[in-house]
Structures are given as C-alpha cells and as structure tokens.
Scaffold this motif. Sequence first.
Motif, PDB file in Angstrom:
ATOM      1  N   ILE A  50     -10.103   0.998  -9.180  1.00 51.09           N
ATOM      2  CA  ILE A  50     -10.082   1.613  -7.846  1.00 51.09           C
ATOM      3  C   ILE A  50      -8.716   2.205  -7.514  1.00 51.09           C
ATOM      4  O   ILE A  50      -8.470   2.604  -6.376  1.00 51.09           O
ATOM      5  N   SER A  51      -7.831   2.291  -8.497  1.00 51.85           N
ATOM      6  CA  SER A  51      -6.447   2.681  -8.229  1.00 51.85           C
ATOM      7  C   SER A  51      -6.304   4.116  -7.726  1.00 51.85           C
ATOM      8  O   SER A  51      -5.274   4.463  -7.144  1.00 51.85           O
ATOM      9  N   ALA A  70      -5.537  -0.562   1.456  1.00 53.21           N
ATOM     10  CA  ALA A  70      -5.588  -1.649   0.482  1.00 53.21           C
ATOM     11  C   ALA A  70      -4.716  -1.395  -0.733  1.00 53.21           C
ATOM     12  O   ALA A  70      -4.232  -2.338  -1.366  1.00 53.21           O
ATOM     13  N   LEU A  71      -4.496  -0.110  -1.088  1.00 52.04           N
ATOM     14  CA  LEU A  71      -3.774   0.220  -2.308  1.00 52.04           C
ATOM     15  C   LEU A  71      -2.307   0.579  -2.066  1.00 52.04           C
ATOM     16  O   LEU A  71      -1.622   1.017  -2.999  1.00 52.04           O
ATOM     17  N   VAL A  72      -1.819   0.394  -0.862  1.00 50.60           N
ATOM     18  CA  VAL A  72      -0.388   0.592  -0.611  1.00 50.60           C
ATOM     19  C   VAL A  72       0.389  -0.407  -1.462  1.00 50.60           C
ATOM     20  O   VAL A  72       0.086  -1.612  -1.475  1.00 50.60           O
ATOM     21  N   ALA A 108      -1.401  -4.108  -1.721  1.00 54.02           N
ATOM     22  CA  ALA A 108      -1.506  -5.003  -0.568  1.00 54.02           C
ATOM     23  C   ALA A 108      -2.735  -5.905  -0.679  1.00 54.02           C
ATOM     24  O   ALA A 108      -2.651  -7.130  -0.493  1.00 54.02           O
ATOM     25  N   ALA A 109      -3.898  -5.321  -0.987  1.00 57.58           N
ATOM     26  CA  ALA A 109      -5.108  -6.140  -1.105  1.00 57.58           C
ATOM     27  C   ALA A 109      -5.032  -7.068  -2.310  1.00 57.58           C
ATOM     28  O   ALA A 109      -5.448  -8.228  -2.249  1.00 57.58           O
ATOM     29  N   GLY A 110      -4.492  -6.567  -3.414  1.00 52.85           N
ATOM     30  CA  GLY A 110      -4.355  -7.410  -4.599  1.00 52.85           C
ATOM     31  C   GLY A 110      -3.450  -8.599  -4.356  1.00 52.85           C
ATOM     32  O   GLY A 110      -3.694  -9.695  -4.888  1.00 52.85           O
TER      33      GLY A 110
END
Length: 327
Positions: A50-51, A70-72, A108-110
């Motif tokens: 999803i990157s 989420a990917l920040v 951030a989500a990871g």
Amino acid sequence: MRAFTYERPADVASAMKAASQPGASFIAGGTNLLDLMKIDVEQPTHLVDISRLPLREVGETADGGLRIGALVSNTDLAADQRVRQRYPVLAMALLNGASGQLRNQATAAGNLLQRTRCPYFYDVAMPCNKRQPGSGCAALAGFNRMHAILGASQACIAVHPSDMAVAMAALRAEIEVQTPAGLSRKVPIAELHRLPGQNPERDTTLARGELITAILLPPPPAGRQTYRKVRDRASYAFALVSVAAIVDTADGKIRDARLALGGVAHKPWVPKEAERELVGAAADAGSYEAAARAATREARTYPHNEFKVPLTERLVARTLSDLATGG
C-alpha cells in the motif's frame, strides 16, 4: 525463504479486497513485517503493498486538529511544524523511537501496528502464545526484565514497543479505519490495542482486511507537554518505561492532566486513576507523588522486572513536577 505472492493495488478499495483473502498482509514501510518474515515469525502468503496509495498528507481538520495520513513517514511527521508547535509530545516521542534511517521508512499507521519485541516471540524455538496460541508463555519463567507490570495475563506478559502510540494515547487521538465493505469508522486509540487476556495473538481490534487510513488528532490541549523515555542506552533502544504527559495548571492548581505510559503493558497504558488524582489537586510534590503511586497501584511484577514499579513512579512524579513548574 517461504514463497509468497505480491501485488500493489492502485486504490484503497482494491487494497482492502486483496487483504481480505486468507494469508494476506498489508505492507508499507516494512520495518517490522520484513524482519518477522526473515525469522519465520510472520508467514504471509500474499503481500499487499500500500506504499503508493495517496495517504501521505498531514492536513488541518475543521475543529483545529490534524489529520495524519496513514503513510506519513515518522521523519516527516516529527518535522512537521504544526506537530512540533502544537503537539510537541508527539514530535518528542517520534524522535525517541528507532534510528533516523528507520524513521525515514516507517509509517504512522505501521508504527501503531508494530508487534512486540519480546525475545521469546522472536525465537521460534521457544513457546509463545502470541506466535503459537496454546503453546505457553516462556517469559513467565524466563528473563522478563523488559516485560509488562500492568494489564498482563498468564497467557502473555509482552509489552507494546511503540513510542508514538504512547503520545497518541495522551493526546486522545482517533484512528480512521476503512472496512472491506466500503464503510469508514473511527476508533479511539485507547480501543485500538488489546490487552492479552487469553488471546494474545490478537494485537488490535481491527478485523481482517480493515485498513488504517489516517490518525486524527483533536485540537491541541491546554498546558505543557513532554515525553520522557528511560532506556538502557541513549539511542535506538526500546523503553524500559516511558511517559507522555500533558499538564495544565493555574493559580497553583492542576486544571487538567493527561498521562500515558509505555514499556509497562501490552498497549499504551492510560493510568486513569492517576489522572483523577491530579485534576483539581494542588500543583505540588505531594500531588505528583500521589498520582505516581496511583499509576502503579494495579502493578504485578515478575522476577526480573520489580524495578519497573519504583522507576515508573519516579519518572511520573519528576515529569509532572517539571511540567508544572515550566521545566
């Protein structure tokens, strides 16, 4: 090397559909998942990358808060001037986590979804209920210096490793989640992570195929903020104990206090009794020490981590004192 398939969906709906199939896992920065795959702890049969999804923006919300995609990356989030000025506790927590190289890659989500660093979880030769339900918890009778003193069970005494999540808990963040059915829901961060109970293999309350799309910060709380982390070395080490604290004082009284602890539980731990002790109390050493004792009132220790109780109490009391006096 275990065989797996790979795809890079073009949109959120396609990503959730792909991740709903058995054996599928989302991958973004990969800073935790790839490590676990290499040692055979995680064995996904299909990776959903999803990157490249459009989830890398930090934006203002109508109520004066922030919406963090989420990917920040952890680096970009810590460097954002709105975060540094309005949510310094979050910037501090991010900069206390991992190395610069990992922060560049981690999302951030990871960060919220990373798994425990318990050495018995990482060692496939040892019993671990989180990795293999029903096999037992080797940490109970093993070397448990880094393990939980709050909210643990006989099935698991591992701790959550995130620094960022502790700050988010103190800030009362919400998580924006998209479901495979196309719906969107908001989850208070306090309800995202689970205590182990009898099912420690389940880290969060997310269902299969659900995707975190953003983290929502409410308007900045009044008062001073800080994050403190006690660890075995000055950098690149997980917390023995950490505290995110936000304190608002006026006329010698504490008007509001928000606390969250790291390194002590299976999830970021919000010591509600300690917060209640503080609100309305005098801004003095006696109040800070009483709140610190309340924070560990439910603690249960194991042979190698008894030191975490006094360490937590001292860290909380000192942090509150410094914030209340402008330190």
